[in-house]
Write a protein that holds these residues in place. Structure first.
Motif, mmCIF file in Angstrom:
data_model
loop_
_atom_site.group_PDB
_atom_site.id
_atom_site.type_symbol
_atom_site.label_atom_id
_atom_site.label_comp_id
_atom_site.label_asym_id
_atom_site.label_seq_id
_atom_site.Cartn_x
_atom_site.Cartn_y
_atom_site.Cartn_z
ATOM 1 N N THR A 166 -7.179 8.526 7.276
ATOM 2 C CA THR A 166 -7.561 7.229 6.700
ATOM 3 C C THR A 166 -8.438 6.399 7.630
ATOM 4 O OG1 THR A 166 -5.580 6.139 7.595
ATOM 5 C CG2 THR A 166 -5.427 7.078 5.364
ATOM 6 N N VAL A 194 -0.187 4.393 1.422
ATOM 7 C CA VAL A 194 -1.364 4.764 2.220
ATOM 8 C C VAL A 194 -1.744 6.223 2.026
ATOM 9 C CG1 VAL A 194 -2.348 4.793 4.547
ATOM 10 C CG2 VAL A 194 -0.727 3.003 3.910
ATOM 11 N N PRO A 246 -5.754 0.283 0.053
ATOM 12 C CA PRO A 246 -5.942 0.999 1.318
ATOM 13 C C PRO A 246 -7.220 1.822 1.279
ATOM 14 C CG PRO A 246 -4.346 2.143 -0.030
ATOM 15 C CD PRO A 246 -4.677 0.861 -0.756
ATOM 16 N N TRP A 277 0.841 -1.204 0.000
ATOM 17 C CA TRP A 277 0.000 0.000 0.000
ATOM 18 C C TRP A 277 0.871 1.248 0.000
ATOM 19 C CZ3 TRP A 277 -3.891 -0.746 4.651
ATOM 20 C CH2 TRP A 277 -4.875 -1.682 4.282
#
Length: 646
Positions: free
Chosen positions: A278, A196, A299, A194
């Motif tokens: 996130t 992110v 993600p 990922w």
């Protein structure tokens, strides 16, 4: 880490050295093990023995230098413990910045060319000296003058050896007005990598970050930059078969071109801003991946904006001098969460101090991270600045005012956040107290009236007399204070039939007063001031800001002043080098003594040109703040300058 473990139902064991015995992380752990020596955190054998003794089955290396030490990672695994970090080979590959740059270049990641310190030319200046094994700004020096390069290289090597046990340094082209942009990566052992999200960490002092945010303002305004960044970060991770959490750091210009700086094979201090945007718990993901778990194919999407500031025990107005001492009070009333995501607009606090904590000279001066989240960047900055202003932080000097001024600066709010922010906008102005213009005066009045209320409360004969009322008008009382910026504040007041009279401030009136809270009216506007006193020092907190005031005696002590030409220790520390002897002729600004404090080198220079007539320290000596280490006197001056009291 411990907060995440609590949420996962995992027990915890802490290690500590004597200076950290009262640290909150020690109290939070289920079990704790003492390490021998102040450098115990760098002693792999002690740490593994502690983990074994505590019955631990895994080791999380945190942010410390051993978190990127391949030998330590291997030793943990050899002891039968789970390493909550990337593979040993990946740590080793990125452990040398010199070799890492070569590997990234081969993988197709843009890099700045390495320069040999011995062959740097005038045309290649300015250059940045970096420690090959380094991090956190240790061992870094900017050099603009070729004649200064050898001395700066040697100083960088000393600092790198002290911090990392490896004196290797190198040079690269210095981008004076670049942007420090990094990508958070997370990878599992099943091939998923990922990217992110990115963070911008351009506002730095001594090459160490103090303001970090996600997403990056630069990336937001340069079309296509995010995709290119993420692809470069994934290439970097895949090139070394990376697993776990890591950060790929880049330096970028205003046009969005970027170059690989380094890869941190650990969790970064600034990871909370990525968590806030996130919703992830990156520490929980580290544990999940270390246990063999899989990541989802992609993600989560990013949302909103998060800003983190690092609260340091240091004085920005005095060349970022580290501070040591007691924290009497630390309270962030706006904080809604601690060591966990907010889930909405607000302020999060991740702190290593509590009321009564003692800040030592032996470790990094970071006290806490204060993090905001909001749908927009402007709101995130405003929420965070307001939280810092309302924070009660009593005792040690910090960079709190600087952080507030940065967050409220028009250039910051416009996203103009390159690495030359302090040079461009003036450190002196940014380091000034963040209170409103009339706050110091009103705070001094509040401190004086709180002191008067305290005296009345202690006077048994007046206990039943209301509010300072007397039949005849009293004479004026006078109290003097000096604020943190050195400004004097004289407060003259008296009470006439219960009414406050200030001869110089007709617009100020007293609404109520107690020893710890004073309500004043100023031109019809009432404000409350919380007053807390420690000896001769008062801290006055209000929505206008926080003001530190030191009460002054009516008559000064002539013996209290340091002799003319004295070099005072600006902080507690250890003398590591002395460059002159008694009788030597020195020039103003000439480096004379080097101190090491909080793992950084600090240079003490001659305050004036003249002869070194006193030298009161030697290499290896520990000094306290304010110690007269040396004295320089102009040969034409007498030992008793006119007007100096002895």
């Amino acid at each position: 880490m411990f907060a995440t473990c609590r949420r996962l139902g995992i027990g915890t064991a802490a290690v500590y050295t004597d200076p950290d015995a009262a640290s909150p992380h020690v109290a939070e752990a289920d079990v704790r093990v003492r390490l021998e020596g102040r450098n115990g955190y760098l002693d792999a054998a002690q740490l593994i023995a502690a983990a074994t003794a505590a019955g631990a089955d895994a080791v999380h290396p945190g942010y410390g230098f051993l978190s990127e030490n391949a030998e330590f990672a291997a030793a943990v695994q050899d002891a039968g413990l789970t390493w909550i970090g990337p593979p040993v080979a990946a740590v080793r590959a990125m452990g040398s910045k010199i070799e890492a740059k070569k590997m990234m270049s081969a993988a197709g990641v843009p890099v700045l060319a390495e320069l040999d310190p011995n062959t740097v030319t005038q045309a290649q200046l300015p250059v940045l000296i970096k420690a090959s094994a380094g991090g956190g700004g240790r061992g870094m020096r900017v050099v603009r003058d070729l004649d200064a390069l050898p001395g700066q290289v040697e100083a960088a090597r000393r600092e790198a050896q002290s911090a990392f046990g490896d004196p290797t340094v190198f040079c690269e082209r210095y981008l004076a007005t670049g942007h420090h942009v990094e990508v958070q990566v997370m990878a599992d052992a099943h091939g998923t990598v990922w990217a992110v999200g990115e963070r911008e960490c351009s506002i730095q002092r001594r090459h160490q970050k103090i303001v970090e945010e996600a997403p990056s303002p630069l990336v937001e305004r340069v079309p296509g930059m995010r995709d290119r960044l993420f692809e470069a970060a994934r290439l970097a991770a895949k090139a070394i078969d990376y697993t776990g959490a890591g950060t790929v750091e880049f330096m970028a210009d205003d046009a969005g071109e970027f170059f690989f700086l380094e890869m941190n094979t650990r969790l970064q201090v600034e990871h909370p801003v990525t968590e806030e945007t996130t919703g992830l718990d990156l520490v929980a993901l580290q544990v999940h991946v270390a246990d063999g778990g899989r990541l989802d194919p992609e993600p989560p999407a990013n949302r909103g904006h998060s800003i983190e500031v690092r609260l340091y025990a240091e004085d920005p107005a005095k060349n970022w001098q580290p501070q040591a001492g007691a924290v009497h009070r630390f309270d962030v009333p706006s904080a809604r969460a601690e060591f966990t995501t907010l889930g909405g607009v607000g302020v999060r606090l991740d702190t290593g101090i509590v009321d009564g904590s003692e800040v030592s000279i032996f470790y990094d001066p970071m006290l806490a991270k204060v993090i905001s989240y909001a749908p927009t960047r402007t709101q995130a900055a405003g929420v965070l600045a307001d939280a810092l202003v309302r924070t009660r932080l009593h005792g040690i000097t910090t960079n709190r005012d600087l952080l507030v001024n940065v967050l409220r600066h028009p250039a910051f709010l416009d996203g103009e956040t390159d690495t030359a922010f302090f040079e461009t906008h003036g450190l002196a102005d940014l380091a000034a107290p963040s209170t409103e213009a009339d706050a110091p005066r009103l705070s001094a009045v509040a401190a004086a009236l709180a002191d008067a209320a305290r005296n009345r409360a202690a006077a048994t004969a007046l206990r039943d007399v209301p509010g300072g009322w007397r039949k005849l008008a009293s004479g004026y009382q006078t109290k003097r204070y000096v604020d943190a910026g050195g400004a004097d504040h004289e407060v003259r007041y008296r009470f006439t039939r219960g009414r406050l009279v200030l001869p110089d401030d007709d617009g100020i009136g007293l609404v109520s007063s107690t020893p710890d809270r004073v309500v004043l009216s100023s031109h019809g506007v009432e404000r409350s001031f919380a007053v807390t006193t420690y000896g001769d020092t008062a801290f006055v907190d209000s929505p206008l800001g926080s003001t530190k005031l030191v009460a002054q005696p009516r008559f000064g002590d002539p013996d209290a002043a340091a002799a003319h030409g004295s070099l005072l220790a600006p902080m507690p520390g250890s003398v590591i080098r002395i460059a002159a002897a008694v009788g030597d002729q020195v020039t103003a600004g000439q480096p004379l003594i080097w101190l090491e404090a909080m793992k950084m080198e600090h240079t003490i220079t001659a305050p004036t040109g003249g002869v070194l007539v006193e030298l009161n320290v030697e290499a290896g000596q520990q000094v306290d703040v304010g110690l007269v280490m040396a004295r320089v006197l102009d040969p034409e001056e007498s030992e008793e300058p006119q007007g100096e009291s002895r």
